[in-house]
Design a protein around this motif. Structure first.
Motif, PDB file in Angstrom:
ATOM      1  N   GLN A   1      20.536 -16.663 -25.729  1.00 49.72           N
ATOM      2  CA  GLN A   1      19.389 -16.131 -24.984  1.00 49.72           C
ATOM      3  C   GLN A   1      18.137 -15.965 -25.846  1.00 49.72           C
ATOM      4  OE1 GLN A   1      19.899 -15.638 -21.547  1.00 49.72           O
ATOM      5  NE2 GLN A   1      21.810 -16.643 -22.134  1.00 49.72           N
ATOM      6  N   VAL A   2      17.965 -16.847 -26.824  1.00 49.36           N
ATOM      7  CA  VAL A   2      16.753 -16.817 -27.658  1.00 49.36           C
ATOM      8  C   VAL A   2      15.610 -17.422 -26.858  1.00 49.36           C
ATOM      9  CG1 VAL A   2      15.678 -17.662 -29.782  1.00 49.36           C
ATOM     10  CG2 VAL A   2      18.101 -17.001 -29.781  1.00 49.36           C
ATOM     11  N   PRO A   3      14.481 -16.737 -26.722  1.00 50.89           N
ATOM     12  CA  PRO A   3      13.349 -17.292 -25.964  1.00 50.89           C
ATOM     13  C   PRO A   3      12.871 -18.605 -26.575  1.00 50.89           C
ATOM     14  CG  PRO A   3      13.022 -14.946 -26.396  1.00 50.89           C
ATOM     15  CD  PRO A   3      14.207 -15.367 -27.215  1.00 50.89           C
ATOM     16  N   LEU A   4      12.480 -19.534 -25.722  1.00 50.68           N
ATOM     17  CA  LEU A   4      12.027 -20.835 -26.198  1.00 50.68           C
ATOM     18  C   LEU A   4      10.798 -20.721 -27.085  1.00 50.68           C
ATOM     19  CD1 LEU A   4      12.628 -22.910 -22.958  1.00 50.68           C
ATOM     20  CD2 LEU A   4      13.722 -23.308 -25.167  1.00 50.68           C
ATOM     21  N   ALA A   5       9.935 -19.760 -26.800  1.00 49.36           N
ATOM     22  CA  ALA A   5       8.751 -19.570 -27.642  1.00 49.36           C
ATOM     23  C   ALA A   5       9.166 -19.229 -29.072  1.00 49.36           C
ATOM     24  CB  ALA A   5       7.868 -18.460 -27.069  1.00 49.36           C
ATOM     25  N   LEU A   6      10.195 -18.395 -29.200  1.00 48.04           N
ATOM     26  CA  LEU A   6      10.662 -18.001 -30.532  1.00 48.04           C
ATOM     27  C   LEU A   6      11.349 -19.167 -31.233  1.00 48.04           C
ATOM     28  CD1 LEU A   6      11.170 -15.923 -32.728  1.00 48.04           C
ATOM     29  CD2 LEU A   6      13.212 -15.177 -31.464  1.00 48.04           C
ATOM     30  N   SER A   7      12.249 -19.874 -30.535  1.00 46.40           N
ATOM     31  CA  SER A   7      12.948 -20.987 -31.181  1.00 46.40           C
ATOM     32  C   SER A   7      11.972 -22.092 -31.566  1.00 46.40           C
ATOM     33  CB  SER A   7      14.049 -21.533 -30.275  1.00 46.40           C
ATOM     34  OG  SER A   7      13.532 -21.947 -29.030  1.00 46.40           O
ATOM     35  N   THR A   8      10.971 -22.353 -30.724  1.00 39.75           N
ATOM     36  CA  THR A   8       9.961 -23.353 -31.076  1.00 39.75           C
ATOM     37  C   THR A   8       9.220 -22.951 -32.341  1.00 39.75           C
ATOM     38  OG1 THR A   8       9.635 -23.956 -28.747  1.00 39.75           O
ATOM     39  CG2 THR A   8       7.882 -24.550 -30.273  1.00 39.75           C
ATOM     40  N   SER A   9       8.846 -21.675 -32.439  1.00 35.95           N
ATOM     41  CA  SER A   9       8.121 -21.186 -33.622  1.00 35.95           C
ATOM     42  C   SER A   9       8.987 -21.267 -34.873  1.00 35.95           C
ATOM     43  CB  SER A   9       7.662 -19.742 -33.384  1.00 35.95           C
ATOM     44  OG  SER A   9       6.822 -19.650 -32.255  1.00 35.95           O
ATOM     45  N   VAL A  10      10.266 -20.906 -34.729  1.00 39.87           N
ATOM     46  CA  VAL A  10      11.172 -20.924 -35.889  1.00 39.87           C
ATOM     47  C   VAL A  10      11.401 -22.355 -36.364  1.00 39.87           C
ATOM     48  CG1 VAL A  10      13.544 -20.493 -36.633  1.00 39.87           C
ATOM     49  CG2 VAL A  10      12.307 -18.761 -35.335  1.00 39.87           C
ATOM     50  N   PHE A  11      11.619 -23.268 -35.430  1.00 37.94           N
ATOM     51  CA  PHE A  11      11.824 -24.670 -35.818  1.00 37.94           C
ATOM     52  C   PHE A  11      10.559 -25.259 -36.446  1.00 37.94           C
ATOM     53  CE2 PHE A  11      15.327 -24.904 -32.467  1.00 37.94           C
ATOM     54  CZ  PHE A  11      16.332 -24.859 -33.415  1.00 37.94           C
TER      55      PHE A  11
ATOM     56  N   LEU B   1      13.116 -29.126 -32.817  1.00 38.85           N
ATOM     57  CA  LEU B   1      11.775 -28.649 -32.480  1.00 38.85           C
ATOM     58  C   LEU B   1      11.258 -29.325 -31.217  1.00 38.85           C
ATOM     59  CD1 LEU B   1       9.092 -27.194 -33.000  1.00 38.85           C
ATOM     60  CD2 LEU B   1       8.497 -29.045 -34.602  1.00 38.85           C
ATOM     61  N   GLY B   2      11.411 -30.632 -31.136  1.00 41.68           N
ATOM     62  CA  GLY B   2      10.935 -31.356 -29.963  1.00 41.68           C
ATOM     63  C   GLY B   2      11.639 -30.908 -28.696  1.00 41.68           C
ATOM     64  N   THR B   3      12.959 -30.641 -28.786  1.00 41.87           N
ATOM     65  CA  THR B   3      13.704 -30.148 -27.627  1.00 41.87           C
ATOM     66  C   THR B   3      13.177 -28.795 -27.180  1.00 41.87           C
ATOM     67  OG1 THR B   3      15.688 -31.322 -28.348  1.00 41.87           O
ATOM     68  CG2 THR B   3      15.991 -29.536 -26.764  1.00 41.87           C
ATOM     69  N   ALA B   4      13.035 -27.875 -28.137  1.00 41.97           N
ATOM     70  CA  ALA B   4      12.563 -26.529 -27.799  1.00 41.97           C
ATOM     71  C   ALA B   4      11.144 -26.562 -27.245  1.00 41.97           C
ATOM     72  CB  ALA B   4      12.631 -25.626 -29.034  1.00 41.97           C
ATOM     73  N   ALA B   5      10.262 -27.337 -27.890  1.00 42.49           N
ATOM     74  CA  ALA B   5       8.873 -27.410 -27.437  1.00 42.49           C
ATOM     75  C   ALA B   5       8.775 -28.039 -26.050  1.00 42.49           C
ATOM     76  CB  ALA B   5       8.040 -28.202 -28.440  1.00 42.49           C
ATOM     77  N   GLY B   6       9.575 -29.082 -25.817  1.00 41.48           N
ATOM     78  CA  GLY B   6       9.563 -29.724 -24.503  1.00 41.48           C
ATOM     79  C   GLY B   6      10.059 -28.793 -23.412  1.00 41.48           C
TER      80      GLY B   6
END
Length: 418
Positions: A106-116, A158-163
């Motif tokens: 349940q990690v928010p996509l905004a957070l995972s995108t930033s971390v990646f 990163l591309g997966t999370a950002a998309g």
């Protein structure tokens, strides 16, 4: 779009090899997009087929990737089969890692995108500090190849999370969402042709092909009720894997993407214009700001939940009554799904979480086995119930299960089944 042409001093450490990556030609970008599409569709299909949950599927593919990557690293020159098989597995694995963070943890996509994004910046920073180049035309030592594959893995995640974050923000259907990464890639190509730094342009385009391929895969696989083409994840995966195989065979025979020279021992001369590079850097910055403004505007517009799914797991397009959801399906099959769902709820009530997880695997398998029969009978109802079942799978298989959410999802499914 190729790597840097800067003359560099080569490190004394590291076993010297012939270049281990292909020349960046049109074929490179075609097969890269094919690989990213497979990463999205095949990861979804395998996860559903194995029925062991995202985490275990990720462990399995990490082990397979490790074996293939070891094979690739032990080679002394670029071999299309080994290289592109590694890319396909990196694509699948990177997708699974992001899905685990989003769906299970349940990690928010905004957070995972930033971390990646921060992780990728760190990989590039350490890579450049040690090797003084990020050019793929100089992947001719073991350390450089290790940095290269680490960067590729992070770009896929990163591309997966950002998309996915883009879809979450905008609510765009996959067919529409393909246009954003496609437009950004076109802008990067224009900048590169006008004098932007070749290495920066390459890696920007490389990252952007991930959401492009993922959105393309979703568009092809999703049912028509979710604005897709309805091919399904299995057929989409087969089509693109066949296209990858055909392309790899062609490249193996023609060797049209082989960098023959050892760029480590004979580095080329600088041809870039620093002033033009700075100007194009400002241009790429402006493109980034424009994309951010577009996403901000789109996020502010009224829209449905992304990927045709509300938080409850029901399609955003239509809410159905129990009669509407089951009217066209065989009563025996509906009763079977209802029995499995009730068994799962009973196991939760008795505190048997592992038993409930095993039972929802039965539900998933039964539902997937009947898809080819049920979906043609009533695509709208099938999509609706599929959303309900997805919500059950997500909550029961969560890394930290929420009993209330599990019971709510199962009750909603049982209600829809009548």
């Amino acid at each position: 779009m190729t790597g840097t042409t800067t003359r560099e001093r080569m490190p004394a450490t590291g076993r010297t090899l012939l270049n281990k990556v292909p020349e960046v030609t049109l074929w490179f970008w075609i097969i890269k997009i094919l690989c990213t599409t497979v990463g999205e569709s095949f990861a979804d299909w395998i996860n559903m087929t194995l029925g062991v949950g995202l985490e275990m599927t990720s462990v399995i593919f990490t082990a397979v990737l490790a074996v293939v990557l070891l094979w690739q690293m032990r080679l002394t020159r670029y071999r299309p089969v080994a290289y592109w098989l590694t890319v396909v597995l990196v694509s699948i694995t990177g997708t699974l890692y992001t899905d685990v963070l989003t769906d299970d943890l349940q990690v928010p996509l905004a957070l995972s995108t930033s971390v990646f994004a921060a992780t990728l910046a760190a990989v590039f920073g350490i890579w450049y500090a040690r090797e003084r180049t990020l050019s793929i035309h100089s992947i001719a030592t073991v350390p450089r190849e290790a940095f290269y594959w680490l960067a590729v893995l992070v770009t896929f995640a990163l591309g997966t999370a950002a998309g996915d974050w883009t879809l979450e923000l905008t609510g765009w259907a996959p067919g529409i969402s393909v246009l954003l990464p496609l437009g950004l890639i076109a802008a990067v190509v224009i900048g590169w042709r006008a004098g932007a730094n070749a290495v920066l342009s390459f890696w920007l385009a490389y990252i952007l092909t991930r959401p492009l391929g993922a959105n393309l895969g979703d568009w092809l696989a999703m049912p028509s009720t979710d604005h897709g083409l309805g091919l399904g994840t299995a057929l989409t995966s087969v089509i693109f894997l066949a296209a990858i195989l055909a392309t790899v065979v062609y490249l193996s025979v023609t060797r049209s993407d082989v960098i023959e020279e050892n760029r480590q021992s004979d580095p080329p001369t600088v041809t870039a214009d620093p002033r033009r590079e700075r100007l194009m850097l400002a241009y790429l910055g402006a493109v980034t700001v424009a994309a951010g403004l577009l996403l901000t505007w789109a996020a502010a517009q009224p829209h449905a939940a992304p990927a045709g799914e509300e938080e409850s797991g029901a399609p955003a397009s239509q809410e159905l009554s129990p009669q509407q959801a089951t009217a066209h399906f065989p009563a025996a099959e509906v009763a079977r799904f209802r029995t499995i769902a009730q068994d799962t709820l009973n196991k939760l009530g008795s505190g048997d979480q592992e038993g409930a997880r095993g039972r929802v695997t039965d539900l998933e398998s039964a539902w997937d086995d009947d898809q080819s029969t049920l979906q043609p009978m009533d695509d709208t109802a099938w999509t609706f119930l599929d959303g309900r079942i997805d919500a059950v799978l997500k909550t029961v298989r969560a890394n930290s299960p929420d009993r209330a959410a599990e019971e709510q999802a199962l009750t909603a499914l049982l209600t829809s089944l009548g």
